[in-house]
Design an enzyme around this catalytic site. Structure first.
Site, PDB file in Angstrom:
ATOM      1  N   SER A 197       0.360  -2.194   6.289  1.00  0.00           N
ATOM      2  CA  SER A 197       1.133  -1.624   5.199  1.00  0.00           C
ATOM      3  C   SER A 197       0.451  -0.379   4.670  1.00  0.00           C
ATOM      4  O   SER A 197      -0.622   0.004   5.140  1.00  0.00           O
ATOM      5  CB  SER A 197       1.290  -2.649   4.080  1.00  0.00           C
ATOM      6  OG  SER A 197       0.033  -2.869   3.477  1.00  0.00           O
ATOM      7  N   LYS A 198       1.067   0.223   3.673  1.00  0.00           N
ATOM      8  CA  LYS A 198       0.549   1.488   3.146  1.00  0.00           C
ATOM      9  C   LYS A 198      -0.898   1.379   2.698  1.00  0.00           C
ATOM     10  O   LYS A 198      -1.645   2.332   2.792  1.00  0.00           O
ATOM     11  CB  LYS A 198       1.372   1.978   1.939  1.00  0.00           C
ATOM     12  CG  LYS A 198       2.837   2.104   2.168  1.00  0.00           C
ATOM     13  CD  LYS A 198       3.610   0.967   1.503  1.00  0.00           C
ATOM     14  CE  LYS A 198       4.254   0.084   2.547  1.00  0.00           C
ATOM     15  NZ  LYS A 198       4.490  -1.277   2.269  1.00  0.00           N
ATOM     16  N   ARG A 199      -1.258   0.205   2.217  1.00  0.00           N
ATOM     17  CA  ARG A 199      -2.628   0.124   1.717  1.00  0.00           C
ATOM     18  C   ARG A 199      -3.669   0.193   2.833  1.00  0.00           C
ATOM     19  O   ARG A 199      -4.863   0.292   2.573  1.00  0.00           O
ATOM     20  CB  ARG A 199      -2.830  -1.111   0.837  1.00  0.00           C
ATOM     21  CG  ARG A 199      -2.457  -2.368   1.469  1.00  0.00           C
ATOM     22  CD  ARG A 199      -2.387  -3.536   0.505  1.00  0.00           C
ATOM     23  NE  ARG A 199      -2.059  -4.713   1.268  1.00  0.00           N
ATOM     24  CZ  ARG A 199      -2.926  -5.359   2.015  1.00  0.00           C
ATOM     25  NH1 ARG A 199      -4.171  -4.958   2.055  1.00  0.00           N
ATOM     26  NH2 ARG A 199      -2.556  -6.395   2.719  1.00  0.00           N
ATOM     27  N   GLY A 250      -3.677   2.707   4.749  1.00  0.00           N
ATOM     28  CA  GLY A 250      -3.724   4.127   5.084  1.00  0.00           C
ATOM     29  C   GLY A 250      -2.399   4.565   5.688  1.00  0.00           C
ATOM     30  O   GLY A 250      -1.367   3.986   5.388  1.00  0.00           O
TER      31      GLY A 250
END
Length: 489
Positions: free
Chosen positions: A253-255, A257
């Site tokens: 996911s976005k977390r 990167g």
RNA sequence: GCUCCCAUCGUCUAGAGGCCUAGGACAUCGCCCUCUCACGGCGAAGACAGGGGUUCGAAUCCCCUUGGGAGUACCA
């Protein structure tokens, strides 16, 4: 065997992320391998979250990766429309059909009521499922609810006897007891179909032969199969490909990167490398090959070789692979890719002159084996474009703070001034003389010069750098460095 | 909670009962090349989650445990 038809069906609620791209790629490879059709369908039934911008961004990412579709947005085709929001009449027709054969019914329960029921069931250790409260409403009861202003959803009347087997090309036969399948919603109160319903209607009507999608859809599949069967559609083959995880093994996911394909593009990744790397996430050919051209992938891809276990996204390997593809580029191709980054940095005008192009080409030749991302050229080539570069502190400390440094630089200044030109042929003998004069290794001569003319202790070969800079600039830079050194003392 | 999926080096994977002393790639660490950094070359370290079966023989088949993942929405 009938022609293979597969589809990629993103919902336009954001960018195309790595997982979606990999799903699209596997579908595309499968279609191309079997010379079938690859259709792109936009699943925009979530009114609240879908946007046109997102659709365009996804399309851009598909084009960047070179995953061309045979039917879909901008292409048309015999099975359209390809936006679910334009297929509402079709869904309506099939819901009504299901209601007429009593395989679906209206439900007036409120979200609050359902939520409460769910909590109770979980507390009792039961499976959470719809309790069938509205399964047999009379016309009077329905009218009553309507009078109260309630808007119904439509639920599918799921088969409760026996079991539903999902025949998965990757996982084999997966059995779900029908008691686990509840009367799920197929039509929302806002008049839109739900995913589980629309996907079946569209796949059936579009003649999709193989549904290749993420493993997160496996649990939904028995529900979908029941709809296929209730409507008398033939059931396609399924292939649920493994998830892509982040380094901490949780869903990527976005977390973790960058996960947006276009973000990788912006950061200097090549489509060829992305495609190659993505192909290896959940698929492998044999024990020795990791670099595959697109045509090799098409030739060699098969669902039989897709693995069952989730794959961790390894940015380091992608970077390495990107470097491999950069090195395979011709110098001109590398120039074309690097140009936007150099212009963005202000090193080159919108329309570079022939001389500028020539200069950059010579620089890029030296950089090609040294970059991992195309965008790396900006940092690596900075001193070729600006004269007032900063000196890297560590480099100064390590190299220029040595007692002989200034003497060596003065010597280099003479050497450069006396050489007819700065080719290695002319310069090297002079440097060898210096080596003897100072009684040091070649590195001791070259490193101070390198730091002086580039500001850093890392660069392409010194002769190449000096020749690129030319006599004039090389002298000025050494002089400037000498002045800085005397200021320091 | 319930249902389902999965389990080989740190990571991606090869391995379809004997070819496995488990192969390759990235990363890591050496060495070579060398003016630095890359590139390239050579090499090292590094895995069959655990326990039971089945079998002459198991990384490969079965079961259990453990661990991870997914689904369980009027999201897709």
């Amino acid at each position: 065997m009938s022609k293979v038809r597969v589809r990629f069906a993103p919902s336009p609620t954001g960018y195309l992320h790595v997982g979606g791209a990999r799903t699209a790629l596997f579908n595309w490879l499968f279609a191309r391998h079997h010379e079938g059709d690859f259709v792109l369908r936009i699943e925009d039934t979530d009114l609240a979250r879908s946007t046109d911008e997102a659709t365009q961004v996804i399309l851009d990412a598909m084009r960047f990766l070179g995953l061309d579709w045979d039917e879909g947005p901008g292409k048309g085709g015999d099975y359209g429309p390809y936006y679910q929001s334009e297929r509402l009449d079709i869904y309506k027709e099939y819901v009504e059909k299901l209601i007429s054969i009593d395989r679906a019914y209206e439900c007036f329960c409120t979200p609050e009521e359902l939520e409460q029921k769910r909590k109770e069931q979980m507390k009792q250790g039961l499976a959470t499922r719809y309790d069938g409260r509205c399964a047999h409403l009379t016309e009077e009861e329905k009218a009553q609810f309507r009078a109260e202003g309630r808007k119904p959803v439509v639920r599918f009347r799921a088969e409760q006897e026996g079991a539903t087997d999902v025949l998965d090309m990757i996982r084999g036969s997966v059995r779900f007891e029908n008691t686990q399948i509840d009367d799920f919603v197929i039509y929302k109160s806002d008049g839109m179909p739900t995913y589980n319903f629309a996907v079946v209607i569209d796949d059936a009507l579009m003649g999709i032969t193989h549904v290749i999608r993420g493993e997160d859809h496996l649990s939904n599949t028995p529900k979908q199969i029941q709809i296929y069967e209730a409507l008398g559609f033939s059931v396609p083959k399924f292939a649920h490909i493994p998830m892509i995880l982040g380094p901490d093994k949780s869903l990527l996911s976005k977390r973790h990167g960058a996960t947006s394909v276009m973000q990788f593009h912006d950061e200097g990744y090549l489509a060829e490398a992305m495609v190659n790397y993505l192909s290896l996430l959940g698929w492998g050919y044999d024990d020795s090959q990791t670099i595959f051209s697109k045509s090799e992938l098409i030739e060699k891809f098969s669902l039989e070789r897709v693995s069952k276990n989730p794959a961790v996204f390894d940015l380091k390997k992608l970077e390495w692979m990107n470097g491999v593809y950069i090195r395979e580029l011709s110098l001109e191709e590398f120039y074309d890719r690097a140009l936007p980054f150099l212009q963005e940095a202000g090193f080159l005008p919108a329309e570079p002159s022939a001389a500028e192009r020539d200069y950059v080409l010579r620089i890029l030749k030296e950089l090609q084996s040294r970059v991992k991302l195309v965008s790396d050229v900006v940092e690596m080539a900075e001193y070729f474009f600006i004269d007032d570069y900063e000196y890297n502190e560590k480099a100064v400390r390590k190299v220029l703070s040595k007692p002989q440094a200034a003497d060596i630089l003065r010597f280099a200044l003479d050497a450069i001034s006396s050489a007819p030109d700065l080719s290695e042929e002319n310069l090297k003998p002079l440097f060898v003389q210096g080596q003897e004069k100072f009684g040091v290794k070649m590195g001791e001569i070259i490193q101070p010069i390198r730091v002086a003319v580039t500001g850093t202790n890392v660069s392409p070969g010194i002769y190449e750098v000096l020749e690129l800079l030319g006599q004039e600039r090389s002298r000025e830079r050494i002089q400037r460095t000498l002045e800085m050194l005397s200021d320091m003392n």
